[in-house]
Design a protein around this motif. Structure first.
Motif, mmCIF file in Angstrom:
data_model
loop_
_atom_site.group_PDB
_atom_site.id
_atom_site.type_symbol
_atom_site.label_atom_id
_atom_site.label_comp_id
_atom_site.label_asym_id
_atom_site.label_seq_id
_atom_site.Cartn_x
_atom_site.Cartn_y
_atom_site.Cartn_z
ATOM 1 N N TRP A 150 1.247 -1.352 0.248
ATOM 2 C CA TRP A 150 0.254 0.348 0.390
ATOM 3 C C TRP A 150 1.094 1.086 -0.015
ATOM 4 O O TRP A 150 0.575 2.725 -0.120
ATOM 5 N N ARG A 151 2.440 1.437 0.154
ATOM 6 C CA ARG A 151 3.136 2.635 0.324
ATOM 7 C C ARG A 151 3.121 3.306 -0.348
ATOM 8 O O ARG A 151 2.697 4.459 -0.086
ATOM 9 N N ARG A 192 0.816 3.741 -2.898
ATOM 10 C CA ARG A 192 -0.350 4.676 -3.307
ATOM 11 C C ARG A 192 -1.253 5.104 -2.278
ATOM 12 O O ARG A 192 -2.469 5.240 -2.287
ATOM 13 N N LEU A 193 -0.523 5.340 -1.004
ATOM 14 C CA LEU A 193 -1.110 5.662 0.341
ATOM 15 C C LEU A 193 -1.778 7.127 -0.234
ATOM 16 O O LEU A 193 -0.367 7.609 -0.320
ATOM 17 N N GLU A 239 -3.684 0.179 5.147
ATOM 18 C CA GLU A 239 -3.509 -0.276 3.404
ATOM 19 C C GLU A 239 -5.464 0.165 2.406
ATOM 20 O O GLU A 239 -5.018 0.329 2.218
ATOM 21 N N ARG A 240 -5.953 0.489 4.193
ATOM 22 C CA ARG A 240 -7.721 1.066 3.689
ATOM 23 C C ARG A 240 -7.153 2.926 3.457
ATOM 24 O O ARG A 240 -8.768 3.113 2.562
ATOM 25 N N ALA A 245 -5.513 3.477 1.167
ATOM 26 C CA ALA A 245 -4.397 3.718 -0.428
ATOM 27 C C ALA A 245 -4.850 3.486 -1.386
ATOM 28 O O ALA A 245 -6.144 2.749 -1.300
ATOM 29 N N SER A 246 -5.294 4.016 -2.937
ATOM 30 C CA SER A 246 -5.861 3.573 -3.563
ATOM 31 C C SER A 246 -4.382 3.784 -5.380
ATOM 32 O O SER A 246 -3.451 3.538 -5.091
#
Length: 285
Positions: A243-244, A246-247, A281-282, A284-285
């Motif tokens: 996730w990093r 896309r955070l 992670e929630r 991040a996209s």
């Protein structure tokens, strides 16, 4: 299950305890580096630092411990990207060139501890070695702040931040200590999570403990991850960093205390029912 505890007394009495060297990579870790080093030194572990050209006081702080547990340091070039694979391959080279019986691979935001009944990492590693194991896994306990106590970005974060969740998305997850081998000791292939030898990897069934201070406040998370640029090959081809990359730092919200666990001492850390994804992670996209 094999019980390492039966070897505790013998390991503690053994004057020929293994020489354990932790190879630590750092990049702008001035908040964490002193606590990480002091924890290792208390437990008989020496440290070699590979600093990725930090622009803060990380290296200045670390060098204060030269001759008091810090056995060496070097500067690894930083080209504007977080090149984790290159750093891991440098660690593999250091595993071959440094003098040690066992090595540890860790990051500055981690506090490594032995199983609860041991007095030190070195004594627990000696016990595992005596039983014929050559690799040791750590159970990860991820510490994050909550809405009720949102800011622990201070030198006393280990005392003030007591909320966590156990994290174990795969098994094994964090194999972080290895007996020195005559041949290559490879960790880059796994992103640093597992090790590979020419001979068999004999993993101890008794896991050590690792407190991972993922972030200390929402603002700290934004600083720590928001400005980090990753190599596209590591993200897209190797599938690393999760996730990093896309955070969305501006979206980060903290959990309520009831959504995580609280510890009062290191001995009550609970690894049951681990989380499979990190809290961030929630966002991040």
């Amino acid at each position: 299950m094999v019980d390492l505890n039966t070897h505790t007394a013998d390991a503690a009495r053994d004057r020929n305890s293994p020489r354990v060297v932790a190879v630590l990579t750092t990049r702008n870790e001035e908040r964490f580096v002193a606590g990480c080093l002091e924890n290792l030194f208390r437990q008989g572990v020496q440290v070699y630092i590979c600093d990725n050209q930090s622009t803060d006081r990380t290296l200045e702080i670390a060098l204060r411990y030269r001759g008091a547990g810090l056995i060496g340091s070097e500067s690894f070039p930083h080209n504007g990207l977080y090149c984790w694979e290159q750093l891991l391959r440098r660690k593999e080279e250091l595993f071959q060139s440094l003098e040690a019986d066992w090595f540890m691979h860790l990051d500055a935001d981690e506090i490594h501890l032995p199983p609860a009944s041991y007095s030190s990492l070195v004594s627990a590693i000696a016990a595992a070695d005596a039983l014929g194991f050559n690799a040791i896994e750590a159970s990860e306990f991820t510490f994050i702040p909550t809405r009720e106590a949102p800011d622990h970005d201070n030198p006393d974060y280990q005392q003030t931040l007591r909320t966590y969740y156990p994290f174990r998305p795969t098994s094994p997850h964090c194999v972080r200590a290895y007996k020195k081998q005559d041949g290559p000791m490879e960790i880059a292939w796994s992103g640093g999570h597992r090790v590979r030898f020419r001979g068999p990897v004999r993993l101890s069934p008794v896991r050590f403990r690792m407190k991972h201070y993922l972030f200390l406040s929402a603002e700290h998370a934004a600083r720590k991850y928001g400005g980090r640029r990753f190599r596209s090959e590591e993200v897209n081809s190797l599938g690393w960093h999760g996730w990093r990359p896309r955070l969305r730092p501006g979206d980060i919200q903290l959990p309520n205390t009831t959504q995580v666990r609280t510890t009062t001492t290191d001995d009550d850390l609970d690894e049951a029912n681990p989380w499979l994804a990190h809290w961030l992670e929630r966002y991040a996209s």
